[in-house]
Design a protein around this motif. Structure first.
Motif, PDB file in Angstrom:
ATOM      1  N   ILE A 538       0.854  -1.190   0.000  1.00 50.30           N
ATOM      2  CA  ILE A 538       0.000   0.000   0.000  1.00 50.30           C
ATOM      3  C   ILE A 538       0.889   1.238   0.000  1.00 50.30           C
ATOM      4  O   ILE A 538       1.889   1.294   0.705  1.00 50.30           O
ATOM      5  CB  ILE A 538      -0.953   0.016   1.207  1.00 50.30           C
ATOM      6  CG1 ILE A 538      -1.953   1.153   1.067  1.00 50.30           C
ATOM      7  CG2 ILE A 538      -0.203   0.092   2.520  1.00 50.30           C
ATOM      8  CD1 ILE A 538      -3.128   1.055   2.006  1.00 50.30           C
ATOM      9  N   PRO A 542      -4.997   6.721   4.297  1.00 49.20           N
ATOM     10  CA  PRO A 542      -6.341   6.305   4.710  1.00 49.20           C
ATOM     11  C   PRO A 542      -7.400   7.139   3.994  1.00 49.20           C
ATOM     12  O   PRO A 542      -7.175   8.281   3.619  1.00 49.20           O
ATOM     13  CB  PRO A 542      -6.340   6.569   6.226  1.00 49.20           C
ATOM     14  CG  PRO A 542      -5.271   7.603   6.430  1.00 49.20           C
ATOM     15  CD  PRO A 542      -4.232   7.325   5.405  1.00 49.20           C
ATOM     16  N   SER A 544      -8.556   6.428   1.097  1.00 50.96           N
ATOM     17  CA  SER A 544      -8.396   6.290  -0.351  1.00 50.96           C
ATOM     18  C   SER A 544      -9.230   5.120  -0.859  1.00 50.96           C
ATOM     19  O   SER A 544      -9.705   4.280  -0.092  1.00 50.96           O
ATOM     20  CB  SER A 544      -6.931   6.064  -0.697  1.00 50.96           C
ATOM     21  OG  SER A 544      -6.492   4.825  -0.163  1.00 50.96           O
ATOM     22  N   GLU A 546      -8.082   2.566  -2.488  1.00 50.65           N
ATOM     23  CA  GLU A 546      -7.380   1.313  -2.202  1.00 50.65           C
ATOM     24  C   GLU A 546      -7.669   0.844  -0.772  1.00 50.65           C
ATOM     25  O   GLU A 546      -7.897  -0.347  -0.540  1.00 50.65           O
ATOM     26  CB  GLU A 546      -5.871   1.480  -2.412  1.00 50.65           C
ATOM     27  CG  GLU A 546      -5.090   0.190  -2.181  1.00 50.65           C
ATOM     28  CD  GLU A 546      -3.601   0.352  -2.438  1.00 50.65           C
ATOM     29  OE1 GLU A 546      -2.996  -0.593  -2.955  1.00 50.65           O
ATOM     30  OE2 GLU A 546      -3.049   1.423  -2.108  1.00 50.65           O
ATOM     31  N   THR A 547      -7.646   1.765   0.171  1.00 44.96           N
ATOM     32  CA  THR A 547      -7.888   1.398   1.566  1.00 44.96           C
ATOM     33  C   THR A 547      -9.309   0.863   1.763  1.00 44.96           C
ATOM     34  O   THR A 547      -9.518  -0.163   2.426  1.00 44.96           O
ATOM     35  CB  THR A 547      -7.650   2.613   2.475  1.00 44.96           C
ATOM     36  OG1 THR A 547      -6.323   3.104   2.271  1.00 44.96           O
ATOM     37  CG2 THR A 547      -7.820   2.228   3.935  1.00 44.96           C
ATOM     38  N   THR A 548     -10.291   1.545   1.199  1.00 42.40           N
ATOM     39  CA  THR A 548     -11.664   1.083   1.361  1.00 42.40           C
ATOM     40  C   THR A 548     -11.909  -0.235   0.630  1.00 42.40           C
ATOM     41  O   THR A 548     -12.719  -1.056   1.085  1.00 42.40           O
ATOM     42  CB  THR A 548     -12.649   2.151   0.839  1.00 42.40           C
ATOM     43  OG1 THR A 548     -12.335   2.456  -0.531  1.00 42.40           O
ATOM     44  CG2 THR A 548     -12.549   3.427   1.657  1.00 42.40           C
ATOM     45  N   ARG A 550      -9.799  -2.652   0.415  1.00 38.66           N
ATOM     46  CA  ARG A 550      -9.269  -3.705   1.282  1.00 38.66           C
ATOM     47  C   ARG A 550     -10.226  -4.027   2.418  1.00 38.66           C
ATOM     48  O   ARG A 550     -10.321  -5.167   2.847  1.00 38.66           O
ATOM     49  CB  ARG A 550      -7.927  -3.265   1.859  1.00 38.66           C
ATOM     50  CG  ARG A 550      -6.851  -3.244   0.792  1.00 38.66           C
ATOM     51  CD  ARG A 550      -5.509  -3.397   1.400  1.00 38.66           C
ATOM     52  NE  ARG A 550      -4.538  -3.519   0.319  1.00 38.66           N
ATOM     53  CZ  ARG A 550      -3.256  -3.388   0.488  1.00 38.66           C
ATOM     54  NH1 ARG A 550      -2.779  -3.134   1.682  1.00 38.66           N
ATOM     55  NH2 ARG A 550      -2.426  -3.528  -0.511  1.00 38.66           N
ATOM     56  N   ARG A 551     -10.843  -3.029   2.920  1.00 39.68           N
ATOM     57  CA  ARG A 551     -11.763  -3.261   4.032  1.00 39.68           C
ATOM     58  C   ARG A 551     -13.030  -3.964   3.581  1.00 39.68           C
ATOM     59  O   ARG A 551     -13.655  -4.670   4.366  1.00 39.68           O
ATOM     60  CB  ARG A 551     -12.107  -1.926   4.699  1.00 39.68           C
ATOM     61  CG  ARG A 551     -10.917  -1.275   5.402  1.00 39.68           C
ATOM     62  CD  ARG A 551     -11.268   0.118   5.887  1.00 39.68           C
ATOM     63  NE  ARG A 551     -10.140   0.756   6.563  1.00 39.68           N
ATOM     64  CZ  ARG A 551     -10.096   2.040   6.893  1.00 39.68           C
ATOM     65  NH1 ARG A 551     -11.153   2.821   6.627  1.00 39.68           N
ATOM     66  NH2 ARG A 551      -9.042   2.542   7.489  1.00 39.68           N
TER      67      ARG A 551
END
Length: 584
Positions: A538, A542, A544, A546-548, A550-551
């Motif tokens: 990564i 936070p 972004s 990409e972060t969301t 992954r979650r």
């Protein structure tokens, strides 16, 4: 030097046999150890550069032109032109073709990936042992073989699967140094050293400073009028002719006028020709030492002027052309470009290793200065070793050269301390002075071990099977996954870790770092068909996209293709809904 310069021909022949026999023994021992304990290449294609080299070899074997270095599957539709040498691609491709005479293509490729790097251990070991032998005689040869076998980092770039360029460059740099050290034995050694330097720089320029030191040592010998003067002449002409010829062979004619800071471009080849011809012409003059010194100084000045005049940006180094926008999230985070002061925090094991090779080399250099007559050859080697240590403290990538130049000095220092009379004492002192001993001691005092990367599964061959089975398309993924996507699937990659493809790297970063509500528009505008996520890779903050992602769960415009728990999480970009035309 303890090895007598006026030794008889039978003695020299015996020394040569001993040198090559010891080199072969080192090669076999190290090679067998690699083959017994290193099974990583069965699971992965190596690092990013190994995978990218394999892509280039495969395209060459598939019929891509020798001078066609455009890779359309990187950041399409514009693609990218790689700055890597075609010579290495050709050597690997020729090896694969030769092995295909007896093995099927897939096995021939695997065989080449296994034994190509192992084969370069022999010339590297021979050069290293030759240096130790020239400094400290047969005792140095014995100690050198022991140190090379005992140190696990001596040939780390030669392990199976390493088909990028580092092992070839290390071997050629050591060969140039060893040949220059024995230059008083004949002009042919100077010619061979010059061609080794030219070939190394045609493949890559990361060892440029070491070859400059080697050439400078021969130039000083020319000024002083010692027995290296004929070799200096041969070196100069061989360097000039070799660099020019190899440049023409590997560079497309359309790019002959193009300068570069990161490869053998028009500016560097012009500088090497100026340096080589200048050195050769000065050697032909029947003048005194002062005039020769002036001639050599003028040749060096002309070399620098020519090189920088054709591309002034190169005064900032080989990475002068790196877009500053790439530095914060990628370039400045590359581990092999970190100084040891940063590694202390991020990779303590690497930092300790760097300090150990630096300490061993410094101690060996001090012993040799104390015990030996400091002649020009030894002074050149000490300068190369000092440069390698200083460069390693500044940039981890240079540690291979610290080991390459440091270990023969350690062996010679051990032989000098013990006078080579007692083999057991010589072996004990050699191992005690080696970096391997200091690393073992440091590990006991400060037990810091390299922790396995959380991203190792991201590069395994098996992880790409599901992606490879999908219809061809453009993949948006972390920058380090790009070469593996090209090597193991039919797809294209928007980003890969190469500084010449600025547009694709930035586009991928902006898309992955976009706010979730804006990501779809950016992804579709780029023509992306698949998005791939993996491990802890990564580079965006936070909040972004990409972060969301992954979650989870993924947004409705993405369709998951992989199962939970798989290394690669693959998502297909759903086509836009097609609405029926309105009735008139």
């Amino acid at each position: 030097m303890s090895a007598p310069l006026a030794s008889s021909q039978p003695s020299r022949l015996a020394d040569a046999w001993m040198l090559w026999a010891a080199s072969l023994v080192v090669t076999l021992i190290v090679g067998v150890q690699f083959l017994r304990h290193d099974q990583a290449m069965l699971r992965t294609l190596g690092d990013t550069d190994d995978a990218m080299r394999l892509v280039r070899v495969r395209t060459l074997l598939a019929g891509q032109g020798w001078w066609d270095q455009w890779i359309g599957r990187l950041q399409p539709p514009q693609g990218t032109i790689m700055h890597w040498s075609r010579l290495l691609d050709g050597g690997l491709a020729a090896t694969v073709r030769a092995v295909e005479v007896v093995l099927p293509p897939d096995r021939a490729e695997l065989w080449t990936r296994t034994f190509w790097p192992l084969a370069w251990i022999l010339p590297a070991a021979a050069a290293s042992l030759s240096i130790a032998h020239r400094i400290a005689g047969r005792a140095g040869l014995f100690a050198g073989a022991l140190v090379l076998v005992a140190d696990p980092w001596a040939f780390i770039q030669f392990q199976p699967g390493r088909i990028d360029h580092h092992n070839v460059q290390i071997a050629l740099t050591l060969a140039a140094a060893a040949l220059a050290l024995g230059a008083e034995r004949g002009a042919w050694r100077g010619a061979a050293a010059g061609f080794a330097s030219a070939l190394c720089l045609a493949i890559g320029i990361e060892a440029l400073a070491f070859h400059a030191f080697i050439g400078a040592g021969l130039a000083v010998g020319l000024v002083l009028g010692d027995r290296r003067a004929p070799a200096a002449r041969a070196y100069g002409f061989s360097l000039a002719g070799g660099a020019f010829g190899l440049f023409l062979i590997q560079t497309p004619p359309s790019r002959w006028p193009v300068s570069a800071c990161d490869a053998l471009g028009a500016n560097l080849v012009a500088g090497l020709v100026a340096a080589g011809l200048g050195l050769g012409l000065v050697s032909l003059m029947k003048v005194g030492a002062r005039t020769r010194l002036l001639g050599v100084a003028v040749a060096g000045l002309v070399t620098a002027i020519v090189y920088l005049a054709l591309d002034p940006a190169c005064i900032h180094g080989p990475m002068a052309a790196v877009d500053p926008r790439l530095r914060p999230f990628w370039f400045d985070r590359i581990e092999e470009l970190q100084p040891w002061t940063i590694l202390i925090r991020t990779d303590p094991a690497a930092a300790v290793r760097v300090l150990c090779i630096a300490a061993s080399t410094a101690l060996a250099a001090a012993i040799l200065v104390w015990r030996k007559r400091l002649d020009l050859g030894l002074a050149t080697l000490l300068a190369c070793a000092g440069l390698a240590v200083a460069a390693t403290l500044a940039v981890l990538r240079q540690e291979d050269y610290a080991f390459a130049f440091g270990l023969p000095l350690v062996a010679a220092a051990a032989a000098s301390l013990t006078s080579g009379r007692n083999p057991l004492l010589l072996a004990t002192v050699s191992l005690a002075l080696s970096p391997a001993a200091s690393m073992a001691a440091a590990e006991r005092l400060w037990p810091v071990r390299a922790s396995p990367s959380p991203n190792e599964r991201c590069y395994e061959v098996a992880a790409y099977q599901r992606l490879a089975a999908q219809p061809e398309g453009l993949v948006l993924a972390d920058i380090n996954l790009g070469p593996f996507i090209l090597a193991q699937t039919p797809h294209s990659a928007l980003a890969a870790p190469y500084h010449r493809m600025t547009w694709g790297v930035l586009a991928a970063h902006y898309a992955l770092g976009a706010p979730p509500g804006e990501a779809e528009a950016q992804v579709r505008a780029l023509g992306v068909r698949y998005i791939v996520e993996c491990g802890a890779l990564i580079r965006v903050g936070p909040g972004s996209f990409e972060t969301t992602l992954r979650r989870g769960p993924p947004p409705p415009w993405l369709r998951p293709l992989s199962e939970p728990g798989e290394a690669l999480q693959i998502y297909a970009v759903e086509p836009l809904a097609q609405h029926p035309p309105k009735e008139r």
